[in-house]
Design an enzyme around this catalytic site. Structure first.
Site, PDB file in Angstrom:
ATOM      1  N   CYS A 115       0.805  -1.226   0.000  1.00 19.24           N
ATOM      2  CA  CYS A 115       0.000   0.000   0.000  1.00 19.24           C
ATOM      3  C   CYS A 115       0.838   1.275   0.000  1.00 19.24           C
ATOM      4  CB  CYS A 115      -0.948   0.010   1.187  1.00 19.24           C
ATOM      5  SG  CYS A 115      -2.094  -1.385   1.205  1.00 19.24           S
ATOM      6  N   HIS A 252      -3.402   7.420   1.312  1.00 14.83           N
ATOM      7  CA  HIS A 252      -3.760   6.037   1.025  1.00 14.83           C
ATOM      8  C   HIS A 252      -5.155   5.796   1.567  1.00 14.83           C
ATOM      9  CE1 HIS A 252      -3.948   1.789   0.848  1.00 14.83           C
ATOM     10  NE2 HIS A 252      -3.674   1.580   2.122  1.00 14.83           N
ATOM     11  N   ASN A 282      -9.925  -0.166  -0.396  1.00 11.77           N
ATOM     12  CA  ASN A 282      -8.461  -0.084  -0.357  1.00 11.77           C
ATOM     13  C   ASN A 282      -7.911  -0.756  -1.612  1.00 11.77           C
ATOM     14  OD1 ASN A 282      -5.729  -0.353   0.140  1.00 11.77           O
ATOM     15  ND2 ASN A 282      -5.945  -1.083   2.231  1.00 11.77           N
TER      16      ASN A 282
END
Length: 325
Positions: A115, A252, A282
């Site tokens: 990520c 993020h 996500n």
């Protein structure tokens, strides 16, 4: 004094057509839309079609970024692609994108920092430009996390989605102040001691298969809140700006509570935070460029705006960047 900067000259994104809502997941798992939204802020996520690979998503986002920059593939010197879900163990997914874009020179490679991947890729692309190894670099974040999820594990499968985002960087001269356009500073960190709180259970040299995502949610949350706040402060101090100077945080997109906590710590109100987590979930390395491209497309991000980007993922790996659009 003139200094070389890596300027963003175009961006684009791509999302698969299929959308899975919380209600659809709740029909097969013991969960609910209310439970998912209250804990994560996620309402829906996009999932790649059976015949779509990570490279397909990356190519679509790349083509849109190049069009926005007024460039073709052969104008590029390099491609840096962040992904934890490559098409193949090797060669790199970036080389597939290179071929599809008609890029017959330069080089292309993948970066794997989950990520935090886009921040790592941006920092490396910036380094290539500042060192003179490239003048124009395409930076991509692309993921098909739906392929490594256990769709019976309600603690993880509700969190992730598929997508891709891309940014074209080009070298240009600035005067060496925080008013310059381009990448002003980056900070990268990792700590392998926390490997087991967020990982995938497989791999070529261990199980010989892809495996599925495993996560200790509370531990990841705790580290994310602390480390993202710290790395945001770090890059602002490095560049010599404060939260009051930031026009947009482009974080993020993991969890709305983490996003809110980071913004509060940085002293930036939520109306200056780009939030796409409700619609995308996500998307790992794709989440920051997806959010960035979405905000450019709808006119929120304008030339001259100062952007604070930060992300954390498995490894643990985390980082931040300041970019003046």
């Amino acid at each position: 004094m003139s200094v070389l900067r890596s300027r963003a000259v175009g961006c684009g994104h791509y999302l698969p057509e299929r959308v899975i809502t919380n209600e659809e997941i709740a029909r097969t798992l013991d969960t609910s839309d209310e439970w998912i939204v209250s804990r994560t802020g996620i309402k829906r996520r996009h999932v790649a079609a059976d015949d779509e690979m990570t490279s397909d998503l990356a190519i679509a986002a790349a083509e849109r970024a190049l069009a926005a920059a007024g460039m073709s593939g052969n104008d590029l010197d390099a491609i840096v692609l962040a992904t934890a879900t490559p098409d193949q163990t090797f060669p790199s997914t970036a080389t597939r994108v290179q071929d599809a874009l008609g890029m017959r020179r330069g080089y292309a490679f993948d970066i794997q920092a989950v990520c935090a991947g886009f921040i790592y890729a941006l920092a490396n692309a910036n380094g290539l430009i500042l060192s003179g190894m490239a003048e124009r670099v395409l930076v991509i974040g692309a993921e098909t996390f739906s392929r490594i999820l256990d769709w019976q594990d309600r603690s993880t499968c509700v969190l992730f989605g598929d997508g891709a985002g891309a940014v074209v960087l080009e070298g240009g001269l600035g005067v060496g102040t925080a008013e310059d356009r381009g990448v002003l500073g980056t900070c990268l960190h990792s700590d392998g001691a926390h490997n087991r709180i967020l990982y995938v259970s497989g791999g070529p040299s261990s199980t010989r298969d892809a495996g599925v995502l495993k996560m200790e949610g509370r531990e990841v949350f705790r580290h994310a809140v602390q480390k993202l706040a710290e790395v945001a402060d770090e890059v602002m101090e490095k560049v010599g700006v404060t939260g009051a100077d930031v026009d947009w945080i482009v974080p993020h997109q993991a969890n709305i509570r983490i996003i809110e906590s980071t913004a509060k710590r940085a002293g930036v109100p939520m109306d200056k935070v780009v939030v796409t987590v409700a619609d995308h979930g996500n998307t790992s390395a794709a989440s920051i460029p997806l959010a960035l491209s979405s905000a450019v497309a709808d006119g929120r991000i304008q030339p001259g705006h100062l952007l604070l980007m930060e992300g954390i993922g498995g490894g643990l790996a985390w980082g931040s960047a300041l970019l003046r659009w």
